[in-house]
Write a protein that holds these residues in place. Structure first.
Motif, short mmCIF file in Angstrom:
data_model
loop_
_atom_site.label_atom_id
_atom_site.label_comp_id
_atom_site.label_asym_id
_atom_site.label_seq_id
_atom_site.Cartn_x
_atom_site.Cartn_y
_atom_site.Cartn_z
N ASP A 255 116.13 -62.70 79.06
CA ASP A 255 116.13 -61.24 79.15
C ASP A 255 117.53 -60.65 79.03
O ASP A 255 117.71 -59.62 78.38
CB ASP A 255 115.53 -60.80 80.49
N THR A 256 118.50 -61.26 79.66
CA THR A 256 119.84 -60.68 79.72
C THR A 256 120.76 -61.16 78.62
O THR A 256 121.73 -60.48 78.27
CB THR A 256 120.49 -61.00 81.07
N GLY A 257 120.51 -62.37 78.05
CA GLY A 257 121.42 -62.92 77.06
C GLY A 257 122.76 -63.33 77.65
O GLY A 257 123.74 -63.49 76.92
N HIS B 215 121.46 -67.22 72.20
CA HIS B 215 121.24 -66.88 70.79
C HIS B 215 119.78 -66.46 70.55
O HIS B 215 119.50 -65.61 69.70
CB HIS B 215 121.61 -68.05 69.90
N THR B 216 118.86 -67.08 71.31
CA THR B 216 117.46 -66.68 71.20
C THR B 216 117.29 -65.23 71.66
O THR B 216 116.56 -64.45 71.03
CB THR B 216 116.58 -67.61 72.05
N ALA B 217 117.98 -64.86 72.74
CA ALA B 217 117.92 -63.47 73.21
C ALA B 217 118.50 -62.52 72.17
O ALA B 217 117.97 -61.43 71.94
CB ALA B 217 118.68 -63.34 74.53
N GLY B 218 119.60 -62.92 71.52
CA GLY B 218 120.17 -62.09 70.46
C GLY B 218 119.22 -61.94 69.28
O GLY B 218 119.14 -60.87 68.66
N ASN B 219 118.50 -63.00 68.97
CA ASN B 219 117.54 -62.92 67.88
C ASN B 219 116.37 -62.00 68.23
O ASN B 219 115.86 -61.25 67.39
CB ASN B 219 117.04 -64.32 67.54
N PHE B 220 115.92 -62.06 69.50
CA PHE B 220 114.87 -61.16 69.94
C PHE B 220 115.33 -59.71 69.85
O PHE B 220 114.55 -58.81 69.51
CB PHE B 220 114.45 -61.49 71.37
N ASN C 64 120.92 -52.92 65.97
CA ASN C 64 121.90 -53.28 64.95
C ASN C 64 122.95 -54.22 65.56
O ASN C 64 122.92 -54.54 66.76
CB ASN C 64 122.56 -52.04 64.36
N GLU C 65 123.89 -54.68 64.72
CA GLU C 65 124.86 -55.68 65.16
C GLU C 65 125.77 -55.16 66.26
O GLU C 65 126.17 -55.91 67.16
CB GLU C 65 125.68 -56.16 63.97
N VAL C 66 126.11 -53.87 66.21
CA VAL C 66 126.99 -53.30 67.24
C VAL C 66 126.28 -53.29 68.59
O VAL C 66 126.86 -53.67 69.62
CB VAL C 66 127.44 -51.89 66.83
N ARG C 67 125.02 -52.88 68.61
CA ARG C 67 124.28 -52.84 69.86
C ARG C 67 124.02 -54.25 70.40
O ARG C 67 124.04 -54.47 71.62
CB ARG C 67 122.94 -52.11 69.65
N ILE C 68 123.78 -55.19 69.48
CA ILE C 68 123.58 -56.58 69.94
C ILE C 68 124.87 -57.12 70.54
O ILE C 68 124.84 -57.84 71.55
CB ILE C 68 123.11 -57.46 68.77
N ALA C 69 126.02 -56.78 69.95
CA ALA C 69 127.30 -57.22 70.51
C ALA C 69 127.51 -56.65 71.90
O ALA C 69 127.99 -57.33 72.81
CB ALA C 69 128.44 -56.81 69.58
N GLN C 70 127.14 -55.38 72.10
CA GLN C 70 127.24 -54.79 73.43
C GLN C 70 126.27 -55.45 74.40
O GLN C 70 126.60 -55.69 75.57
CB GLN C 70 126.95 -53.29 73.35
N LEU D 61 115.33 -66.03 60.90
CA LEU D 61 114.05 -65.37 60.73
C LEU D 61 113.63 -64.73 62.04
O LEU D 61 113.84 -65.28 63.12
CB LEU D 61 112.99 -66.38 60.27
N THR D 62 113.06 -63.56 61.96
CA THR D 62 112.64 -62.87 63.17
C THR D 62 111.47 -63.61 63.80
O THR D 62 110.66 -64.24 63.13
CB THR D 62 112.22 -61.43 62.84
N LEU D 63 111.40 -63.51 65.12
CA LEU D 63 110.36 -64.20 65.86
C LEU D 63 109.52 -63.19 66.62
O LEU D 63 110.02 -62.14 67.05
CB LEU D 63 111.00 -65.16 66.88
N PRO D 64 108.26 -63.46 66.79
CA PRO D 64 107.44 -62.58 67.64
C PRO D 64 107.83 -62.74 69.10
O PRO D 64 108.37 -63.76 69.49
CB PRO D 64 106.01 -63.09 67.40
#
Length: 365
Positions: free
Chosen positions: A213-215, A329-334, A341-347, A360-363
């Motif tokens: 959940d938190t990454g 990395h799984t959390a980042g992929n989710f 976007n990449e900026v929000r994922i970095a935050q 590839l995106t995962l359900p």
């Protein structure tokens, strides 16, 4: 008035260093720094190691960062110990400090720990680099990432010694870590995550869900305390987290399911584990969520979690990479699957710069 300004700026809140003893015959000025020639290279000092006054508090001599020694008498081991004791490294965890020590131990073993620091040359640096590439290493060849990490730590030490005036030449500039291709491990598929959650205790189920959940990095997740769990005005649960790598903080929301499992663990399994390990000793209200059962007042050891993941990988029959960091990395992929976007994922992950997630995106699970 000057004293009030110093307190407001925070300068008066830190304890005085070995040089902060006011003006004296040795040429020291208030503020703790020796007078320097403007043309002198940064860090060069003359005999200030031996003349550093040792501060006292309550009649007891405070521990000085640097050994009291004249120029040319500081050995490599003494320089390394002074580097590790530097106050600027006070925020390092015990595990990180130990990795710094292990890395520099290999440097000392190759060149000799009793050598004087100012006797190092470029040939010595080349000898150390050749030893890292030697095919006769007892533990086998190093990967590019491991080799780069070791070179980077030794380089930081030598750069510090150059700034302190212990090295004649900036030898750290000759230590350049090899370029390492940036790769991100493939995220764990939902079937593997379900299999892992079905084969672990309630404590590790909670840890797995918190990581997903938190990454968070596993070290930051293990340092979460009971008082870090909060709720927003709309009822959304979140953790007040501290990112050790960037020394920053923020909010990490968690799902209602993770909160439910977390509270179940804190109410059912955590008290039993605490009683088995510590008996009738009272558990602190702000204690760690994932506490150690072997070291009082400490979080669960990261190495213990990594070993548990190795066993879990064997139990589930997973052939790919499986570690606590893969869950990050799984959390980042989710997050990418949800449209961030990449900026929000970095935050979200606490990165300094955006990271591309091209898997590839995962359900969702």
């Amino acid at each position: 008035m000057a004293e009030m300004q110093n307190r407001a700026s925070g300068r008066g809140s830190t304890p005085p260093g070995p040089l902060a003893a006011g003006p004296d015959a040795g040429g020291l000025r208030p503020g703790g720094r020796a007078k320097r020639d403007p043309l002198e290279r940064p860090g060069a000092r003359h005999r200030d190691h031996a003349e550093d006054p040792a501060p006292n508090r309550g009649g007891a001599q405070l521990f000085a960062i640097r050994p009291v020694a004249g120029p040319g008498t500081l050995t490599l081991r003494e320089s390394r110990e002074a580097w590790l004791r530097d106050r600027r490294r006070g925020q390092l965890s015990a595990e990180t400090r130990e990795s710094y020590r292990e890395t520099s131990d290999e440097f000392l073993a190759v060149l000799g720990s009793d050598r004087f620091t100012d006797s190092l040359t470029v040939d010595d640096i080349d000898q150390y680099l050749d030893a890292l590439d030697s095919p006769t290493r007892s533990h086998g060849p190093l990967s590019l990432a491991t080799k780069g990490g070791r070179i980077g730590r030794v380089r930081a030490w030598l750069n510090w010694a150059w700034r302190e005036g212990d090295l004649v030449t900036p030898l750290g500039q000759n230590l350049k870590p090899p370029p390492v291709p940036v790769t991100t491990p493939a995220p764990l598929p939902p079937d593997q995550l379900r299999a892992m959650l079905a084969r672990v205790s309630l404590k590790y189920q909670t840890l797995l869900l918190v990581l997903l959940d938190t990454g968070l990095r596993v070290g930051d997740a293990l340092r979460l305390r009971r008082t870090d769990l909060r709720q927003m005005q709309d009822g959304q649960p979140y953790f007040e987290v501290t990112i050790s790598k960037t020394h920053s903080g923020g909010h990490s929301p968690i799902s209602a399911t993770t909160e439910k499992v977390l509270r179940r663990y804190l109410e059912r399994e955590a008290p039993t584990l605490w009683k088995q390990a510590w008996g009738t000793r009272r558990q602190p209200d702000d204690g760690y969520i994932f506490f150690s059962t072997q070291r009082w007042g400490q979080p669960l050891n990261r190495r213990t979690v990594e070993k548990h993941f190795v066993q879990l990988k064997a139990k589930t029959g997973w052939t790919g990479k499986c570690s606590p960091h893969v869950l990050r990395h799984t959390a980042g992929n989710f997050a990418a699957e949800m449209g961030l976007n990449e900026v929000r994922i970095a935050q979200y992950l606490g990165h300094r710069t955006p990271v591309s997630y091209t898997h590839l995106t995962l359900p969702t699970i």
